[in-house]
Design a protein around this motif. Structure first.
Motif, mmCIF file in Angstrom:
data_model
loop_
_atom_site.group_PDB
_atom_site.id
_atom_site.type_symbol
_atom_site.label_atom_id
_atom_site.label_comp_id
_atom_site.label_asym_id
_atom_site.label_seq_id
_atom_site.Cartn_x
_atom_site.Cartn_y
_atom_site.Cartn_z
ATOM 1 N N GLN A 200 -8.173 8.752 12.985
ATOM 2 C CA GLN A 200 -6.729 8.606 13.190
ATOM 3 C C GLN A 200 -6.378 7.186 13.627
ATOM 4 O O GLN A 200 -5.275 6.718 13.386
ATOM 5 C CB GLN A 200 -6.232 9.611 14.241
ATOM 6 C CG GLN A 200 -6.144 11.037 13.722
ATOM 7 C CD GLN A 200 -5.080 11.207 12.646
ATOM 8 O OE1 GLN A 200 -4.597 10.246 12.051
ATOM 9 N NE2 GLN A 200 -4.698 12.438 12.374
ATOM 10 N N GLN A 201 -7.347 6.516 14.265
ATOM 11 C CA GLN A 201 -7.092 5.119 14.671
ATOM 12 C C GLN A 201 -6.938 4.233 13.424
ATOM 13 O O GLN A 201 -6.078 3.363 13.375
ATOM 14 C CB GLN A 201 -8.225 4.594 15.548
ATOM 15 C CG GLN A 201 -8.292 5.284 16.903
ATOM 16 C CD GLN A 201 -9.499 4.829 17.728
ATOM 17 O OE1 GLN A 201 -10.105 3.802 17.457
ATOM 18 N NE2 GLN A 201 -9.843 5.609 18.728
ATOM 19 N N ALA A 202 -7.803 4.470 12.452
ATOM 20 C CA ALA A 202 -7.705 3.683 11.203
ATOM 21 C C ALA A 202 -6.398 4.022 10.488
ATOM 22 O O ALA A 202 -5.713 3.132 9.964
ATOM 23 C CB ALA A 202 -8.896 3.976 10.299
ATOM 24 N N MET B 263 0.843 -1.199 0.000
ATOM 25 C CA MET B 263 0.000 0.000 0.000
ATOM 26 C C MET B 263 0.881 1.254 0.000
ATOM 27 O O MET B 263 1.755 1.399 0.844
ATOM 28 C CB MET B 263 -0.892 -0.016 1.239
ATOM 29 C CG MET B 263 -1.779 1.203 1.322
ATOM 30 S SD MET B 263 -3.069 1.120 2.558
ATOM 31 C CE MET B 263 -4.006 -0.317 2.114
ATOM 32 N N LYS B 264 0.625 2.143 -0.984
ATOM 33 C CA LYS B 264 1.496 3.317 -1.114
ATOM 34 C C LYS B 264 0.818 4.600 -0.662
ATOM 35 O O LYS B 264 1.444 5.484 -0.110
ATOM 36 C CB LYS B 264 1.912 3.489 -2.576
ATOM 37 C CG LYS B 264 2.868 2.417 -3.044
ATOM 38 C CD LYS B 264 3.370 2.723 -4.437
ATOM 39 C CE LYS B 264 4.147 1.539 -4.965
ATOM 40 N NZ LYS B 264 3.926 1.280 -6.360
ATOM 41 N N LYS B 265 -0.484 4.701 -0.936
ATOM 42 C CA LYS B 265 -1.144 5.972 -0.654
ATOM 43 C C LYS B 265 -2.480 5.774 0.059
ATOM 44 O O LYS B 265 -3.287 4.920 -0.351
ATOM 45 C CB LYS B 265 -1.411 6.683 -1.976
ATOM 46 C CG LYS B 265 -0.874 8.117 -1.978
ATOM 47 C CD LYS B 265 -1.170 8.790 -3.272
ATOM 48 C CE LYS B 265 0.097 9.295 -3.927
ATOM 49 N NZ LYS B 265 -0.143 9.894 -5.215
ATOM 50 N N ILE B 266 -2.696 6.570 1.107
ATOM 51 C CA ILE B 266 -3.964 6.545 1.839
ATOM 52 C C ILE B 266 -4.594 7.923 1.668
ATOM 53 O O ILE B 266 -3.953 8.937 1.979
ATOM 54 C CB ILE B 266 -3.723 6.275 3.339
ATOM 55 C CG1 ILE B 266 -2.991 4.938 3.540
ATOM 56 C CG2 ILE B 266 -5.036 6.311 4.116
ATOM 57 C CD1 ILE B 266 -2.373 4.772 4.932
ATOM 58 N N ARG C 177 -0.944 2.586 8.958
ATOM 59 C CA ARG C 177 0.478 2.958 8.968
ATOM 60 C C ARG C 177 1.322 1.888 9.640
ATOM 61 O O ARG C 177 2.469 1.660 9.250
ATOM 62 C CB ARG C 177 0.663 4.274 9.705
ATOM 63 C CG ARG C 177 0.553 5.461 8.775
ATOM 64 C CD ARG C 177 1.122 6.677 9.447
ATOM 65 N NE ARG C 177 1.449 7.711 8.502
ATOM 66 C CZ ARG C 177 1.190 8.987 8.721
ATOM 67 N NH1 ARG C 177 0.603 9.374 9.843
ATOM 68 N NH2 ARG C 177 1.534 9.893 7.834
ATOM 69 N N GLY C 178 0.727 1.239 10.673
ATOM 70 C CA GLY C 178 1.438 0.154 11.341
ATOM 71 C C GLY C 178 1.703 -0.996 10.381
ATOM 72 O O GLY C 178 2.768 -1.605 10.382
ATOM 73 N N ARG C 179 0.704 -1.252 9.525
ATOM 74 C CA ARG C 179 0.841 -2.369 8.589
ATOM 75 C C ARG C 179 1.676 -2.000 7.366
ATOM 76 O O ARG C 179 2.341 -2.834 6.776
ATOM 77 C CB ARG C 179 -0.545 -2.831 8.138
ATOM 78 C CG ARG C 179 -1.126 -3.882 9.091
ATOM 79 C CD ARG C 179 -2.337 -4.553 8.501
ATOM 80 N NE ARG C 179 -3.524 -3.746 8.661
ATOM 81 C CZ ARG C 179 -4.570 -3.756 7.841
ATOM 82 N NH1 ARG C 179 -4.564 -4.533 6.785
ATOM 83 N NH2 ARG C 179 -5.629 -3.005 8.074
ATOM 84 N N TYR C 180 1.580 -0.719 6.978
ATOM 85 C CA TYR C 180 2.288 -0.252 5.773
ATOM 86 C C TYR C 180 3.061 1.019 6.120
ATOM 87 O O TYR C 180 2.616 2.135 5.808
ATOM 88 C CB TYR C 180 1.285 0.037 4.638
ATOM 89 C CG TYR C 180 0.325 -1.100 4.391
ATOM 90 C CD1 TYR C 180 0.711 -2.209 3.647
ATOM 91 C CD2 TYR C 180 -0.967 -1.078 4.921
ATOM 92 C CE1 TYR C 180 -0.158 -3.263 3.435
ATOM 93 C CE2 TYR C 180 -1.849 -2.130 4.720
ATOM 94 C CZ TYR C 180 -1.444 -3.216 3.976
ATOM 95 O OH TYR C 180 -2.295 -4.253 3.769
ATOM 96 N N PRO C 181 4.215 0.866 6.761
ATOM 97 C CA PRO C 181 4.944 2.033 7.270
ATOM 98 C C PRO C 181 5.353 3.032 6.183
ATOM 99 O O PRO C 181 5.551 4.204 6.477
ATOM 100 C CB PRO C 181 6.188 1.421 7.935
ATOM 101 C CG PRO C 181 5.951 -0.038 8.018
ATOM 102 C CD PRO C 181 4.888 -0.398 7.044
ATOM 103 N N ASP C 182 5.453 2.555 4.939
ATOM 104 C CA ASP C 182 5.892 3.474 3.879
ATOM 105 C C ASP C 182 4.731 4.211 3.214
ATOM 106 O O ASP C 182 4.947 5.038 2.322
ATOM 107 C CB ASP C 182 6.668 2.701 2.797
ATOM 108 C CG ASP C 182 7.950 2.121 3.373
ATOM 109 O OD1 ASP C 182 8.477 2.724 4.340
ATOM 110 O OD2 ASP C 182 8.391 1.066 2.884
#
Ligand code: FMN
Length: 172
Positions: A23-25, A1-4, A30-35
């Protein structure tokens, strides 16, 4: 995943309950996809225009959209918001309930991204979305008890987002 893509529909900015819930989501993703990069679309910091005549006339005449030469018409906004949405691997929407449904700021965003010939096609079977599916997290806050008022917010989003192809909806 690159972009949220993080869409915020409350006027209360970072103080907003739905923003804080969303922000929780974001943190979980972000925890799963740090980049992953988060692109914020704050619908109050930069208010969207209502759809204008250029947008409406273009939809009526040219279902595919046409190049626009008139600067930031609502058609230009529509192009930009659709590109932003297409580029996202996940979408997080933070929204309060306003008068039993979505706030007008979120409705304006929907009017720009739900576009015939671009994000959906009208067929004999009904409206068929053109966007590839991806997870959409929807953080909702409301002042009143859910059981004691009508809810046109969740059923509306459950109807309109799949219209453009976004079917993987996760309400918080
Ligand atoms: C114009 C307006 C309309 C509202 N309508 C409702 C409503 O129909 N039902 C409800 O439960 N809360 C309603 N509220 C309260 C908000 O949904 C509630 O305060 C929510 O937690 C605000 O979220 P936010 O901090 O993300 O903006 C309304 C608030 C405003 C400003």
């Amino acid at each position: 995943m690159k972009k949220i893509l993080h869409i915020c529909a409350s006027a209360r900015g970072e103080e907003s309950s739905s923003y804080r819930l969303s922000q929780q989501a974001i943190a979980e993703l972000r925890g799963r996809y740090p980049d992953a990069r988060v692109v914020l679309r704050d619908l109050h910091a930069e208010p969207l225009p209502h759809v204008d005549s250029l947008y409406s006339n273009t939809l009526a005449r040219l279902p595919g959209g046409a190049p626009h030469a008139q600067g930031r018409s609502s058609l230009a906004w529509s192009d930009l918001l659709i590109e932003e949405l297409k580029a996202a691997d996940a979408v997080v929407i933070a929204t309060p309930m306003h008068n039993f449904t979505v706030p007008s700021a979120l409705k304006a965003w929907l009017d720009h991204v739900v576009r015939i010939g671009v994000t959906f096609n009208a067929t004999s079977e009904g409206k068929v979305g053109t966007l590839p599916d991806r997870p959409v997290y929807i953080a909702v806050s409301m002042g009143g008890a859910r059981a004691r008022q009508p809810d046109f917010l969740e059923p509306y989003l459950r109807a309109i987002l799949p219209t453009i192809g976004l079917k993987d909806l996760r309400f918080v």
